[in-house]
Design a protein around this motif. Structure first.
Motif, short mmCIF file in Angstrom:
data_model
loop_
_atom_site.label_atom_id
_atom_site.label_comp_id
_atom_site.label_asym_id
_atom_site.label_seq_id
_atom_site.Cartn_x
_atom_site.Cartn_y
_atom_site.Cartn_z
N TYR A 11 0.46 -4.21 -1.77
CA TYR A 11 0.90 -3.91 -0.40
C TYR A 11 1.82 -5.01 0.06
N VAL A 12 2.56 -4.68 1.09
CA VAL A 12 3.50 -5.68 1.62
C VAL A 12 2.90 -6.21 2.92
N TYR A 14 3.57 -9.38 5.50
CA TYR A 14 4.30 -10.59 5.83
C TYR A 14 3.61 -11.32 6.96
N CYS A 39 8.55 -6.17 9.24
CA CYS A 39 9.31 -5.80 8.05
C CYS A 39 10.64 -5.15 8.46
N GLU A 43 12.46 -4.71 3.26
CA GLU A 43 11.03 -4.68 2.90
C GLU A 43 10.48 -3.26 2.95
N VAL A 44 10.93 -2.49 3.97
CA VAL A 44 10.47 -1.11 4.09
C VAL A 44 10.89 -0.32 2.86
N ALA A 47 8.77 -1.28 -0.10
CA ALA A 47 7.42 -0.69 -0.03
C ALA A 47 7.47 0.79 -0.41
N VAL A 126 2.51 4.65 2.70
CA VAL A 126 2.94 3.37 3.28
C VAL A 126 2.44 3.39 4.72
N LYS A 128 1.77 1.60 8.47
CA LYS A 128 2.14 0.54 9.42
C LYS A 128 1.11 0.51 10.55
N CYS A 155 0.59 0.92 0.47
CA CYS A 155 1.30 -0.29 0.91
C CYS A 155 1.15 -0.44 2.42
N VAL A 157 2.93 -2.16 5.65
CA VAL A 157 4.07 -2.92 6.19
C VAL A 157 3.76 -3.25 7.64
N THR A 163 10.33 -1.20 12.83
CA THR A 163 9.81 -0.93 11.48
C THR A 163 9.36 0.53 11.39
#
Ligand SMILES: NC(=O)c1ccc[n+]([C@@H]2O[C@H](COP(=O)([O-])OP(=O)(O)OC[C@H]3O[C@@H](n4cnc5c(N)ncnc54)[C@H](O)[C@@H]3O)[C@@H](O)[C@H]2O)c1
Ligand SMILES: C[N+](C)(C)CCCC=O
Length: 442
Positions: A11-12, A14, A39, A43-44, A47, A126, A128, A155, A157, A163
């Motif tokens: 996974y991303v 940050y 992100c 980065e998106v 992912a 993904v 968020k 993932c 983000v 984002t």
């Protein structure tokens, strides 16, 4: 502050510049727990690509194989007989990379309700989370990894509106499942429409709870509290318009106020606590603003509605308020029309079933509803006539994962939970099989 780390795959996540704070206690109030860098496009994209690569392998796995990692529901198609021994069958196939965007009020639950069926159906996701609650989705990613979910398939983000926009607009995304407010839901739907992406929208509510004079009063009072004060009232499906049949109004109010005043507000980590702090200072101020406006418009505060400092000195500075019951409410008041998303119950009298159903439905929302009565025919008649995705009979806010959840009208569409969720995370392929010769027109 936790140090800056970047983890990519599975996974991303940050850590860097956007603060996530704890709302409850002195040790943590306003203190930064961790910092996030939202992100950006790069980065998106990374992912989504990583999710897509994992999806290409995951989709090929049989349900049984996926079931070793994640408990998979029975995913099946149909067999349809055709003339001459020919037949057709349908297959439920995954959509591809699905995006999940979450609100802050049930951060872990929202991430699970979206990602578990998505992955079970063979998709990647993904996710968020809200920037207010960025951490628990990452813990979910760790749980998935430990259970054996392939790298990249789920993932996380981090970030806010920008984002979220990047995710909704990405051409490789097949579906967006969104939980949040109506205004943001409209934007998500508009962006998804441009890419002809499927959408599930779990939006806000202002749900009615109808309490008839033939109810079991103690249960109705307990139900009204469950419908309003669960999770500090920060619940989308709360029954915040409490319609009480006029004959039992005095008894109802006496009991509901007594119980509301007794709610232990304080440290959410203690077993005895039943209500914690609101999510943030601006949100507390917004909720208190609704109470002030209600008073200006003629409502009577029977209890609560003001900030409080719990007796524990560690909790000083937390965003606590006393749960509030408003009497003398009318349908045209702001507190009755708008979603407050805090511990504020508006009580309104009614006389007849027909009248209260009309008033209950006079809203653009349609997430949930509830009815308390001993009359079984009335209970089902009311459930049929209320314009809402859920109707609770003689209880409130019961939503086990086996039971579908979702809205009517501006509270959204699509369903989460229950077997029906499969329909929202898969697409149907029809295979037509000829068993004879081709009867050509040409
Ligand atoms: N129906 C349900 O199941 C359900 C469950 C929980 C919360 N809610 C609703 O959520 C609301 C409260 O949550 P909130 O304040 O986090 O909602 P919100 O709409 O402000 O934000 C929700 C999410 O959308 C993201 N976002 C914001 N702008 C965006 C954009 N332009 N494009 C893409 N994503 C964007 C946010 O960063 C966040 O992750 C309430 O209305 C509540 O009723 C609904
Ligand atoms: C579990 N509840 C109470 C049904 C809440 C669902 C999520 C809504 O905000």
């Amino acid at each position: 502050m936790i140090g800056c780390t970047t983890w990519l795959h599975p996974y991303v996540f940050y850590l860097g510049a956007q603060p996530a704070c704890k709302p409850a206690n002195l040790v943590c109030v306003g203190r930064i727990l961790c910092q996030m860098v939202p992100c950006g496009a790069e980065e998106v994209d990374e992912a989504i690509k990583s999710a897509h690569a994992a999806y290409l392998q995951w989709r090929k796995m049989a349900g049984m194989e996926r079931a070793r990692v994640i408990c998979v529901l029975f995913i099946k198609g149909q067999h349809i007989q055709l003339p001459g021994g020919s037949f057709a069958y349908t297959r439920r196939e995954p959509l591809g990379v699905c995006v999940g965007i979450g609100a802050w009020n049930y951060p872990f639950q929202i991430a699970s309700w979206k990602s578990a069926p998505a992955l079970a159906c063979g998709n990647a996701m993904v996710f968020k989370p809200s920037p207010m609650t960025p951490v628990t989705a990452v813990i979910l990613a760790e749980i998935y990894k430990e259970a054996g979910v392939p790298d990249g398939l789920f993932c996380v983000v981090q970030g806010g509106a920008d984002t979220g926009t990047l995710l909704c607009q990405h051409p490789k995304v097949a579906k967006v499942s969104f939980t949040g407010s109506v205004p943001t839901g409209k934007k998500v739907m508009e962006m998804s429409a441009k890419g002809v992406k499927q959408v599930t929208l779990e939006l806000g509510g202002k749900s009615p709870l109808l309490i008839f004079k033939d109810c079991e009063l103690e249960n109705a009072v307990k139900g009204a509290l469950m419908a309003n004060f669960l999770t500090q009232g920060e619940v989308c499906c709360n029954g915040t318009r409490v319609y009480v049949q006029r004959e039992i109004m005095p008894q109802f109010l006496e009991k509901v106020v007594k119980r509301t005043k007794a709610i232990p507000v304080g440290d959410p980590l203690l077993d005895g606590t039943r209500m914690g702090a609101l999510i943030s200072k601006p949100h507390l101020e917004k909720v208190l603003g609704f109470v002030s406006q209600a008073k200006k418009e003629g409502a009577k505060v029977l209890c609560g509605g003001e900030p409080i400092v719990p007796s524990d000195p560690n909790l000083k500075g937390g965003y606590f308020m006393a749960p509030c019951v408003l009497d003398n409410c009318r349908d045209d008041m702001t507190c009755v029309k708008e979603e407050i998303f805090g511990p504020v119950m508006s009580v309104l009298p009614f006389d007849t079933e027909e009248e209260v159903i009309g008033r209950a439905n006079n809203t653009t929302f349609g997430l949930a509803s509830g009815v308390f009565t001993r009359d079984i025919s009335r209970a089902h008649r009311v459930a049929e006539n209320l314009e809402a995705g859920t109707c609770f009979i003689n209880n409130y806010n019961i939503s086990p994962v086996e039971v579908p959840f979702g809205g009517y009208k501006m509270s959204g569409f699509g369903r989460e939970n229950g077997q029906v969720t499969i329909e929202y995370y898969s697409q149907l392929k029809t295979v037509v099989v000829e068993m004879g010769d081709v009867d050509s027109l040409f």
